[in-house]
Design a protein around this motif. Structure first.
Motif, short mmCIF file in Angstrom:
data_model
loop_
_atom_site.label_atom_id
_atom_site.label_comp_id
_atom_site.label_asym_id
_atom_site.label_seq_id
_atom_site.Cartn_x
_atom_site.Cartn_y
_atom_site.Cartn_z
N GLY A 268 95.62 79.84 74.96
CA GLY A 268 96.01 81.23 74.93
C GLY A 268 97.50 81.11 75.39
N LEU A 269 97.81 80.21 76.41
CA LEU A 269 99.19 80.31 77.05
C LEU A 269 100.32 79.83 75.89
CD1 LEU A 269 98.45 78.00 79.98
CD2 LEU A 269 98.61 80.32 79.92
N GLY A 270 99.96 79.27 74.78
CA GLY A 270 101.05 79.14 73.93
C GLY A 270 100.58 77.70 73.19
N THR A 271 101.25 77.69 71.83
CA THR A 271 100.99 76.68 70.70
C THR A 271 101.92 75.45 71.08
OG1 THR A 271 100.27 78.52 69.20
CG2 THR A 271 100.73 76.23 68.35
N ASN A 272 101.16 74.21 70.99
CA ASN A 272 102.01 73.03 71.27
C ASN A 272 103.03 73.25 72.38
OD1 ASN A 272 100.88 72.18 68.96
ND2 ASN A 272 102.39 72.61 67.62
N LEU A 273 102.29 73.70 73.74
CA LEU A 273 103.34 73.95 74.70
C LEU A 273 103.56 72.77 75.75
CD1 LEU A 273 104.61 76.57 76.13
CD2 LEU A 273 102.35 76.85 77.29
N LEU A 274 104.89 72.87 76.05
CA LEU A 274 105.38 71.97 77.13
C LEU A 274 105.86 72.97 78.14
CD1 LEU A 274 107.48 69.13 75.33
CD2 LEU A 274 105.05 69.21 76.34
N THR A 275 105.58 72.96 79.37
CA THR A 275 106.07 73.57 80.40
C THR A 275 106.98 72.64 81.50
OG1 THR A 275 104.18 75.16 80.57
CG2 THR A 275 105.33 75.10 82.37
N ILE A 276 108.04 73.02 81.56
CA ILE A 276 109.19 72.33 82.60
C ILE A 276 109.48 73.06 83.79
CG2 ILE A 276 111.45 71.29 82.85
CD1 ILE A 276 111.46 71.46 79.60
N ASN A 277 108.87 72.47 85.00
CA ASN A 277 109.17 73.25 86.27
C ASN A 277 110.02 72.28 87.19
OD1 ASN A 277 106.96 75.14 85.86
ND2 ASN A 277 105.33 73.39 85.92
N PRO A 278 110.56 73.24 88.11
CA PRO A 278 111.65 72.31 89.15
C PRO A 278 110.84 71.42 89.90
CG PRO A 278 112.07 74.73 88.99
CD PRO A 278 110.71 74.40 88.40
N GLY B 136 111.85 88.10 83.88
CA GLY B 136 113.27 88.22 83.05
C GLY B 136 113.10 86.90 82.26
N THR B 137 113.04 87.10 80.79
CA THR B 137 112.85 85.96 79.80
C THR B 137 113.78 86.60 78.58
OG1 THR B 137 111.38 84.81 78.67
CG2 THR B 137 110.96 87.01 78.92
N THR B 138 113.48 85.70 77.50
CA THR B 138 114.28 86.10 76.36
C THR B 138 113.36 86.27 74.94
OG1 THR B 138 113.92 83.54 75.78
CG2 THR B 138 115.93 84.21 76.88
N PRO B 139 113.83 86.84 74.18
CA PRO B 139 112.96 87.14 72.91
C PRO B 139 112.05 86.07 72.48
CG PRO B 139 114.97 88.04 72.59
CD PRO B 139 115.16 86.94 73.68
N ALA B 140 112.25 84.87 72.52
CA ALA B 140 111.23 83.93 72.00
C ALA B 140 110.13 83.63 72.90
CB ALA B 140 112.19 82.54 71.95
N TYR B 141 110.17 84.34 74.14
CA TYR B 141 108.89 84.24 75.06
C TYR B 141 107.52 84.58 74.34
CZ TYR B 141 106.58 84.27 79.48
OH TYR B 141 105.69 84.16 80.51
N ALA B 142 107.51 85.80 73.57
CA ALA B 142 106.33 86.29 73.13
C ALA B 142 105.68 85.29 72.29
CB ALA B 142 106.46 87.50 72.36
N SER B 143 106.21 84.48 71.34
CA SER B 143 105.96 83.41 70.65
C SER B 143 105.53 82.31 71.10
CB SER B 143 106.91 83.32 69.22
OG SER B 143 108.23 82.85 69.71
N ARG C 285 104.78 81.84 74.19
CA ARG C 285 103.66 82.01 75.18
C ARG C 285 102.18 82.96 74.47
NH1 ARG C 285 103.76 81.71 80.66
NH2 ARG C 285 101.79 81.70 80.28
N ASN C 286 102.29 83.00 73.04
CA ASN C 286 101.48 83.56 72.23
C ASN C 286 100.95 84.78 72.81
OD1 ASN C 286 99.69 83.23 70.18
ND2 ASN C 286 98.03 82.53 71.53
N TYR C 287 101.88 85.97 73.01
CA TYR C 287 101.74 87.07 73.30
C TYR C 287 101.57 88.14 71.98
CZ TYR C 287 101.71 86.89 78.44
OH TYR C 287 101.63 86.79 79.66
N ILE D 24 110.75 76.74 82.34
CA ILE D 24 111.08 76.79 81.00
C ILE D 24 109.87 76.31 79.92
CG2 ILE D 24 112.76 75.47 79.24
CD1 ILE D 24 114.59 74.85 81.56
N PHE D 25 109.66 77.13 79.09
CA PHE D 25 108.36 76.74 78.23
C PHE D 25 109.09 76.68 76.79
CE2 PHE D 25 107.15 80.22 81.36
CZ PHE D 25 105.75 79.66 81.68
N VAL D 26 108.44 75.43 76.54
CA VAL D 26 109.10 74.60 75.08
C VAL D 26 108.01 74.86 74.11
CG1 VAL D 26 109.99 72.87 74.25
CG2 VAL D 26 110.58 73.41 76.42
#
Length: 403
Positions: free
Chosen positions: A55-65, A123-130, A132-134, A223-225
């Motif tokens: 549910g966090l997202g499809t084919n998701l990569l998460t980049i953290n500092p 704070g994020t961008t319009p792509a966040y919903a798709s 992160r699967n919201y 950064i979610f990819v």
């Protein structure tokens, strides 16, 4: 005597001493119920965690500092401020990337009419919903125009909307975040928690607006990819790694100041750990089956001693040792199998109740039921053979003289 007659005889013997039979079966009942419930609960928990991660997202990569250094000590991962919006833009231009959504968060006091709450402002961008699967319940998500013009608009998570007493009619209304007015443009569908974080207790605003009013920094928390396809995960990770290393001036073989978390690897790790724990718990629970088997052996040995004269009479009128062996072995098997069937019913009921309370539903595994039934029969055979052999080896003359 055929098998049906042996079973009928065994049931009549058990019915004649119901309390003793029930106490004898108790160990098997507890063992089978424990194995069934623990295995099903383990499978249900694995399914629940998997669904949450998916549910966090499809084919998701998460980049953290990476880690920051304080007083000669490295702090936790994510404590550094090494990722920026420009890093996100550079990743978005790479091949095989479907969408990119940077994220920057803060916690603020929010007021809507007479209701208030403290929640996370994302704070994020319009792509966040798709990414992160919201899914939206009402209204719309953030737009490119809102991001470009730093508009004070907000999209509410389901829990936050409930805390503020806002429903479908709240679209277009105004809330204040840390005293600054924002217009509500959307409310999200409930998504549930992920670990310790409640994904529904958040408010989403354009990253440009968050930077203007709350966090004046070009760095981002994550950064979610979303990778275009699952088979491009490894290539995407390698490309992102080389891109960020080049942007951050990290030499070949150097220590990266960021970390890429692969959702597929995380799912595999969670699944393997859960399977191992389930196997361990089932192994511990199966000890009860062994204890139940010892109880069956004990009561069958007592039964052989109590029925010594009966055995002598049967042998005297023509019963063979194999008939006596079969009679007592079937009694042990009947005890064990009845206990196993009761244990299966109790185990299924327990796993259903736990799944209902935990929220992952009823996890039913036919293989587990067959394994439990087979284990019950094995316990009856293993622990019933010795008493049956003792009965079969009795000398009929000595048995008839037994007092």
């Amino acid at each position: 005597m055929n098998l049906l007659e042996l079973v009928r005889l065994a049931l009549s013997r058990l019915a004649a001493s119901r309390l003793r039979a029930a106490l004898t079966m108790l160990g098997v009942v507890i063992g089978v119920a424990a194995v069934i419930s623990l295995v099903d609960v383990g499978e249900g928990a694995t399914r629940g965690i998997t669904n949450q991660l998916q549910g966090l997202g499809t084919n998701l990569l998460t980049i953290n500092p990476g880690r920051s250094l304080s007083g000669g000590t490295f702090l936790a991962l994510g404590s550094a401020t090494t990722l920026t919006t420009e890093d996100a833009n550079a990743i978005a231009r790479l091949n095989g990337i479907a969408a990119v959504a940077p994220e920057l968060t803060t916690s603020e006091f929010v007021v809507a009419g007479g209701q208030n709450t403290t929640t996370t402002i994302v704070g994020t961008t319009p792509a966040y919903a798709s990414v992160r699967n919201y899914e939206l319940w009402q209204g719309s998500f953030l737009t490119d125009a809102a991001q470009a013009n730093k508009l004070r608009v907000a999209v509410l998570g389901a829990t936050t909307a409930d805390d503020l007493g806002l429903g479908a009619s709240a679209i277009g209304s105004t809330i204040t975040i840390a005293g600054i007015p924002f217009q509500v443009v959307g409310i999200l569908q409930a998504k549930g928690s992920a670990g310790f974080a409640n994904q529904d207790d958040q408010i989403f605003v354009p990253m440009s607006a968050l930077g203007d009013h709350f966090v004046s920094s070009d760095s981002v928390r994550s950064i979610f990819v979303s990778v275009a396809s699952a088979d491009q995960f490894d290539v995407a990770k390698a490309t992102i790694t080389s891109t960020l290393e080049a942007r951050h001036g990290i030499p070949a073989g150097g220590t990266d100041d960021f970390q890429i978390v692969d959702q597929a690897q995380l799912l595999g790790t969670v699944s393997s750990i859960s399977s191992l724990l389930t196997l361990l718990l089932a192994g511990i629970a199966s000890i009860s089956l062994v204890v139940g088997g010892i109880g069956i052996m004990n009561i069958m040995l007592v039964s052989v001693r109590e029925r010594t004269r009966e055995i002598g009479v049967r042998k005297a009128i023509g019963a063979r040792s194999s008939h006596i062996l079969a009679q007592f072995l079937v009694e042990a098997l009947t005890l064990s199998l009845l206990g196993g069937l009761i244990g299966i019913a109790l185990g299924l009921a327990a796993s259903w109740g736990i799944g209902l309370i935990a929220g992952w539903g009823f996890a039913f595994s036919p293989e587990t039921l067959l394994l439990a039934a087979g284990f019950s029969l094995a316990v009856g055979i293993v622990f019933g053979v010795w008493p049956a052999r003792q009965a079969a080896r009795l000398d009929p003359v000595a048995a008839l003289r037994y007092e």
